[in-house]
Design a protein around this motif. Structure first.
Motif, PDB file in Angstrom:
ATOM      1  N   PRO A 382      16.331  21.931  86.608  1.00 38.50           N
ATOM      2  CA  PRO A 382      16.874  23.161  86.058  1.00 38.50           C
ATOM      3  C   PRO A 382      17.318  22.967  84.614  1.00 38.50           C
ATOM      4  CG  PRO A 382      18.460  22.117  87.531  1.00 38.50           C
ATOM      5  CD  PRO A 382      17.189  21.346  87.650  1.00 38.50           C
ATOM      6  N   PRO A 383      17.269  24.024  83.830  1.00 41.86           N
ATOM      7  CA  PRO A 383      17.701  23.905  82.435  1.00 41.86           C
ATOM      8  C   PRO A 383      19.186  23.581  82.343  1.00 41.86           C
ATOM      9  CG  PRO A 383      17.386  26.206  83.045  1.00 41.86           C
ATOM     10  CD  PRO A 383      16.868  25.383  84.184  1.00 41.86           C
ATOM     11  N   LYS A 384      19.556  22.939  81.269  1.00 41.26           N
ATOM     12  CA  LYS A 384      20.955  22.584  81.058  1.00 41.26           C
ATOM     13  C   LYS A 384      21.779  23.847  80.853  1.00 41.26           C
ATOM     14  CE  LYS A 384      23.946  19.706  78.191  1.00 41.26           C
ATOM     15  NZ  LYS A 384      24.001  18.773  77.027  1.00 41.26           N
ATOM     16  N   LEU A 385      22.933  23.908  81.515  1.00 41.39           N
ATOM     17  CA  LEU A 385      23.785  25.091  81.416  1.00 41.39           C
ATOM     18  C   LEU A 385      24.538  25.114  80.091  1.00 41.39           C
ATOM     19  CD1 LEU A 385      25.255  25.226  85.030  1.00 41.39           C
ATOM     20  CD2 LEU A 385      23.470  26.673  84.068  1.00 41.39           C
ATOM     21  N   ASN A 386      24.654  26.315  79.555  1.00 44.94           N
ATOM     22  CA  ASN A 386      25.371  26.530  78.301  1.00 44.94           C
ATOM     23  C   ASN A 386      26.762  27.070  78.616  1.00 44.94           C
ATOM     24  OD1 ASN A 386      25.987  26.961  75.576  1.00 44.94           O
ATOM     25  ND2 ASN A 386      25.146  29.041  75.638  1.00 44.94           N
ATOM     26  N   ARG A 387      27.804  26.282  78.369  1.00 51.93           N
ATOM     27  CA  ARG A 387      29.170  26.692  78.668  1.00 51.93           C
ATOM     28  C   ARG A 387      29.656  27.705  77.631  1.00 51.93           C
ATOM     29  NH1 ARG A 387      32.021  23.321  82.204  1.00 51.93           N
ATOM     30  NH2 ARG A 387      30.858  21.469  82.859  1.00 51.93           N
ATOM     31  N   ILE A 388      30.081  28.858  78.119  1.00 57.04           N
ATOM     32  CA  ILE A 388      30.667  29.856  77.222  1.00 57.04           C
ATOM     33  C   ILE A 388      31.929  30.422  77.860  1.00 57.04           C
ATOM     34  CG2 ILE A 388      28.455  30.479  76.162  1.00 57.04           C
ATOM     35  CD1 ILE A 388      28.441  32.998  77.853  1.00 57.04           C
ATOM     36  N   THR A 389      32.820  30.924  77.029  1.00 56.18           N
ATOM     37  CA  THR A 389      34.071  31.498  77.523  1.00 56.18           C
ATOM     38  C   THR A 389      33.907  32.991  77.757  1.00 56.18           C
ATOM     39  OG1 THR A 389      34.884  31.994  75.302  1.00 56.18           O
ATOM     40  CG2 THR A 389      35.356  29.779  76.179  1.00 56.18           C
ATOM     41  N   ILE A 390      34.882  33.558  78.450  1.00 56.87           N
ATOM     42  CA  ILE A 390      34.872  35.001  78.680  1.00 56.87           C
ATOM     43  C   ILE A 390      34.885  35.757  77.363  1.00 56.87           C
ATOM     44  CG2 ILE A 390      36.192  36.925  79.634  1.00 56.87           C
ATOM     45  CD1 ILE A 390      34.902  35.298  81.766  1.00 56.87           C
ATOM     46  N   ALA A 391      35.717  35.304  76.445  1.00 56.45           N
ATOM     47  CA  ALA A 391      35.836  35.979  75.152  1.00 56.45           C
ATOM     48  C   ALA A 391      34.513  35.958  74.395  1.00 56.45           C
ATOM     49  CB  ALA A 391      36.939  35.319  74.321  1.00 56.45           C
ATOM     50  N   THR A 392      33.825  34.811  74.437  1.00 50.08           N
ATOM     51  CA  THR A 392      32.535  34.699  73.751  1.00 50.08           C
ATOM     52  C   THR A 392      31.513  35.646  74.364  1.00 50.08           C
ATOM     53  OG1 THR A 392      32.978  32.377  73.213  1.00 50.08           O
ATOM     54  CG2 THR A 392      30.690  33.105  73.106  1.00 50.08           C
ATOM     55  N   LEU A 393      31.497  35.704  75.703  1.00 47.76           N
ATOM     56  CA  LEU A 393      30.581  36.614  76.394  1.00 47.76           C
ATOM     57  C   LEU A 393      30.825  38.057  75.968  1.00 47.76           C
ATOM     58  CD1 LEU A 393      28.457  37.115  78.680  1.00 47.76           C
ATOM     59  CD2 LEU A 393      30.398  37.347  80.235  1.00 47.76           C
ATOM     60  N   ARG A 405      21.112  33.818  79.897  1.00 43.34           N
ATOM     61  CA  ARG A 405      20.609  33.050  81.034  1.00 43.34           C
ATOM     62  C   ARG A 405      21.102  31.595  80.969  1.00 43.34           C
ATOM     63  NH1 ARG A 405      14.315  33.576  79.939  1.00 43.34           N
ATOM     64  NH2 ARG A 405      15.062  35.480  78.924  1.00 43.34           N
ATOM     65  N   SER A 406      21.226  30.999  82.161  1.00 41.71           N
ATOM     66  CA  SER A 406      21.648  29.598  82.310  1.00 41.71           C
ATOM     67  C   SER A 406      22.979  29.317  81.631  1.00 41.71           C
ATOM     68  CB  SER A 406      20.565  28.653  81.766  1.00 41.71           C
ATOM     69  OG  SER A 406      19.335  28.857  82.418  1.00 41.71           O
ATOM     70  N   SER A 407      23.919  30.235  81.788  1.00 43.64           N
ATOM     71  CA  SER A 407      25.261  30.035  81.240  1.00 43.64           C
ATOM     72  C   SER A 407      26.214  29.581  82.333  1.00 43.64           C
ATOM     73  CB  SER A 407      25.786  31.334  80.622  1.00 43.64           C
ATOM     74  OG  SER A 407      24.980  31.742  79.542  1.00 43.64           O
ATOM     75  N   GLN A 408      27.243  28.859  81.954  1.00 38.66           N
ATOM     76  CA  GLN A 408      28.319  28.514  82.872  1.00 38.66           C
ATOM     77  C   GLN A 408      29.593  29.165  82.347  1.00 38.66           C
ATOM     78  OE1 GLN A 408      28.761  24.432  83.958  1.00 38.66           O
ATOM     79  NE2 GLN A 408      30.524  24.811  85.255  1.00 38.66           N
ATOM     80  N   ILE A 409      30.072  30.136  83.130  1.00 39.47           N
ATOM     81  CA  ILE A 409      31.239  30.913  82.715  1.00 39.47           C
ATOM     82  C   ILE A 409      32.326  30.705  83.756  1.00 39.47           C
ATOM     83  CG2 ILE A 409      32.033  33.188  81.969  1.00 39.47           C
ATOM     84  CD1 ILE A 409      29.015  33.977  81.819  1.00 39.47           C
ATOM     85  N   THR A 410      33.350  29.986  83.375  1.00 38.79           N
ATOM     86  CA  THR A 410      34.449  29.692  84.293  1.00 38.79           C
ATOM     87  C   THR A 410      35.720  30.341  83.766  1.00 38.79           C
ATOM     88  OG1 THR A 410      33.434  27.577  84.854  1.00 38.79           O
ATOM     89  CG2 THR A 410      35.748  27.875  85.448  1.00 38.79           C
ATOM     90  N   GLY A 411      36.285  31.208  84.570  1.00 35.72           N
ATOM     91  CA  GLY A 411      37.496  31.902  84.139  1.00 35.72           C
ATOM     92  C   GLY A 411      38.730  31.035  84.290  1.00 35.72           C
TER      93      GLY A 411
END
Length: 659
Positions: A382-393, A405-411
């Motif tokens: 699987p492709p490497k996940l791109n970590r982004i924040t809620i604010a960035t999203l 796509r392929s983002s990791q969003i952890t609140g």
């Protein structure tokens, strides 16, 4: 006048085999009896190259194949080489055989025969036709065929003529292959085949010179595609099957796939795996080098001598032998693995297959094609996940970006997306954790493959969203709008969907085991092959839904509306159907064991071939105008009915027409 010796006709063989003690030299066959029908006529099965007779004793039975035309001069050698190779591999799908040069005496002359173990069963096309209403049976056949293909590949064997007449299903439902005239084993490399196989199962450009251990790949895929399509769309059988000719494909479908009605009909099946298989078969039909690749040479590694025999795919090149030491051999294999990885990254696999191919033909077996598990794992990583924040999203979406796509969003504490608009967003393959998504607008969003475990989506708008292969385990989707959402193969185990709107939803193969679907609207939804075991569907609307082959074991359907629902081959064991409405429901081949039917409306339901055992209660149930109810089942129901009136006011015994 020249005396021309002619080969016997079918009638000559048939007359001869009626006297086994005279016509056979083999001791077992001499003491056997020729199988006949009730009218005293000999049972026989005729093919392109032979007529088959059944010979029996009290303890055994054989299929005796009498060649109906002069066999090739090397046929005895072929069968000897095939027999020697098969003896080194334990493959349960194959039967024992023996070539007898002095086989059968016809008009004073001996002719060769093939003596094979008799298979009690039926040809696979007949078996499929009898089990069209049971998709799980067809899918089991498909799984068996995949294992058969794997076993043959590991032994470097190709049957050469995989088709309905040569694949038997025995009395235990297991597959057996018969007719080994066209079989390939490594010792036959360089020899032409006796036949090129049934045209309705072979690639359109297969020629006589195509002979290798990959001969069966196309046939396996055609049969697999047929079985999987029929499991979902059984009406294809009546439209495209022709007795003793095919399953659903004919030769012209492979010659002109773009205009093929079969391929077009399969294109309407909402299953990504089936569509991918369909496209692969079509590509093989267009690939002019596909058949030639089946005759590719092999790389032979001898464990005893550490020698490698490399044969180029060129008739002008002679066999070259390279002696290598253990360190050199390791270097060679490591280098080959490295090249395989590069090829997987940079070269299209189907183009690569047209080049020189290396295959193993002797023990130890090292299957280089298809790619090794390591290479496959690398290709499918699987492709490497791109970590982004809620604010960035939020910021990037407001700026017009839609592809996340392929983002990791952890609140974190205080992060909320409640009520926000993310219409048309692409979060496929993403992981979303610990975020409040209540009343979020995900309309038309691409959430395929997304992982949202234990996420709160109450009241969210997911209408027309793609949730294919999404993981929503234990998430809360109560009151969620999922109209026309695609939840193909989605994991909704223990999810809360009470009050959700799933009308006309696509939920084929979805896992809803243990889910709370109390009062959910699933009107017209496709739940084919879904898992709804232990789910709560109290008062759910499942009218006109497709629940064919669905697992409803231990499910609560009390008060549910299943009017005109398709429950063909569904598993309804330990299911509570009290006060449910199953009027005009299709229960063909369904399993109803330990089911509660108290107060159930079954008016006009179809019970054809249904399994009914140990029913808990049928008090106040309505069986008016049920169809295809087995007389013994009706008698059983009558023994359970005490005379209480159904909801219509008519006593249950009367609705059953009990005497």
């Amino acid at each position: 006048m020249t005396n021309i010796q002619t080969w016997p006709l079918n009638i000559d063989f048939t007359i001869a085999v009626q006297n086994p003690h005279l016509c056979f030299a083999d001791p077992e066959l001499k003491n056997a009896s020729t199988a006949k029908n009730s009218r005293g006529r000999v049972f026989l099965w005729s093919g392109n190259f032979a007529t088959v007779y059944k010979l029996t004793t009290e303890t055994r039975a054989w299929a005796v194949r009498c060649f109906t035309r002069t066999p090739q001069a090397d046929v005895q050698r072929r069968y000897q080489l095939i027999s020697e190779h098969l003896s080194r591999h334990s493959i349960p799908y194959l039967v024992n055989f023996e070539f007898l040069a002095k086989g059968v005496l016809v008009k004073g002359k001996w002719y060769p025969i093939l003596k094979m173990d008799w298979v009690d069963g039926e040809e696979i096309d007949s078996y499929i036709g009898e089990n069209l209403v049971e998709p799980q049976v067809l899918l089991r056949l498909d799984r068996q065929l995949k294992q058969l293909q794997k076993d043959l590949q590991l032994a470097n064997i190709a049957h050469g003529d995989l088709q309905h007449g040569n694949i038997m299903v025995d009395d235990q439902g297991e597959l057996k292959l018969v007719d080994y005239d066209g079989m390939y084993v490594p010792m036959l490399q360089g020899s032409p085949p006796i036949e090129i196989g049934h045209p309705n199962y072979q690639p359109p450009d297969r020629a006589l010179e195509d002979f290798g251990d990959r001969l069966d790949e196309f046939s396996f895929e055609v049969i697999s595609l047929s079985l999987r399509a029929l499991a979902i769309k059984p009406e294809l059988w009546d439209t495209f099957h022709e007795d003793n000719k095919n399953l659903i494909f004919l030769q012209h479908d492979f010659q002109e796939p773009k205009s093929s009605l079969v391929f077009q009909a399969i294109a309407d099946i909402p299953d990504a795996e089936i569509l991918e298989l369909r496209d692969r078969v079509i590509r093989q039909c267009h690939d002019k080098n596909y058949s030639k690749n089946s005759a590719q040479p092999t790389l032979e590694i001898s464990a005893k001598t550490n020698s490698i025999n490399l044969t180029e795919n060129n008739a002008q090149n002679s066999l070259k032998q390279i002696q290598v030491s253990d360190p050199q051999r390791l270097t060679l294999l490591v280098s080959a693995l490295g090249l395989s990885i590069v090829a997987l990254v940079g070269v299209n696999y189907w183009q690569m297959r047209q080049q020189r191919k290396l295959q193993i033909i002797q023990q130890p077996v090292l299957p280089l094609t298809p790619p090794s598990p390591l290479a496959t794992a690398i290709a499918k990583a699987p492709p490497k996940l791109n970590r982004i924040t809620i604010a960035t999203l939020q910021t990037r979406y407001a700026e017009g970006q839609r592809d996340f796509r392929s983002s990791q969003i952890t609140g974190s504490s205080g992060d909320r997306l409640m009520g926000q608009n993310f219409r048309d967003i692409n979060l496929s393959g993403s992981i979303i954790e610990r975020i409040d998504l209540r009343q979020v607008n995900f309309q038309n969003a691409n959430l395929s493959g997304v992982a949202m475990v234990r996420v709160d989506l109450r009241g969210a708008d997911l209408s027309n969203a793609k949730l294919i292969d999404a993981d929503l385990t234990a998430s809360n989707l109560s009151e969620t709008n999922l109209v026309q959402a695609n939840l193909l193969r989605a994991n909704l185990t223990q999810a809360k969907l009470g009050g959700a709107i799933l009308a006309n939803g696509e939920l084929m193969k979805a896992n809803l085991s243990g889910a709370d679907l109390n009062g959910v609207n699933l009107n017209g939804a496709n739940l084919l092959l879904a898992d709804l075991s232990k789910a709560n569907l109290t008062k759910a609307n499942l009218s006109q839904s497709n629940l064919s082959a669905t697992n409803l074991t231990n499910t609560n359907l009390e008060g549910a509306d299943l009017t005109s629902a398709n429950l063909r081959s569904a598993m309804l064991n330990l299911t509570n159907l009290s006060n449910a409405n199953l009027s005009a429901a299709n229960l063909t081949a369904a399993s109803l064991v330990l089911v509660e039917l108290a107060g159930t409306n079954l008016e006009g339901a179809n019970f054809r071939s249904a399994t009914i055992e140990n029913i808990g209660s049928i008090e106040a149930s309505d069986f008016t105008n049920v169809i295809n109810l087995d007389p013994n089942v009706r008698k059983y129901f009558c023994s359970l009915a005490s005379g209480q009136t159904a909801i219509t006011g008519t006593p249950t015994k009367s609705t059953l027409n009990c005497l």
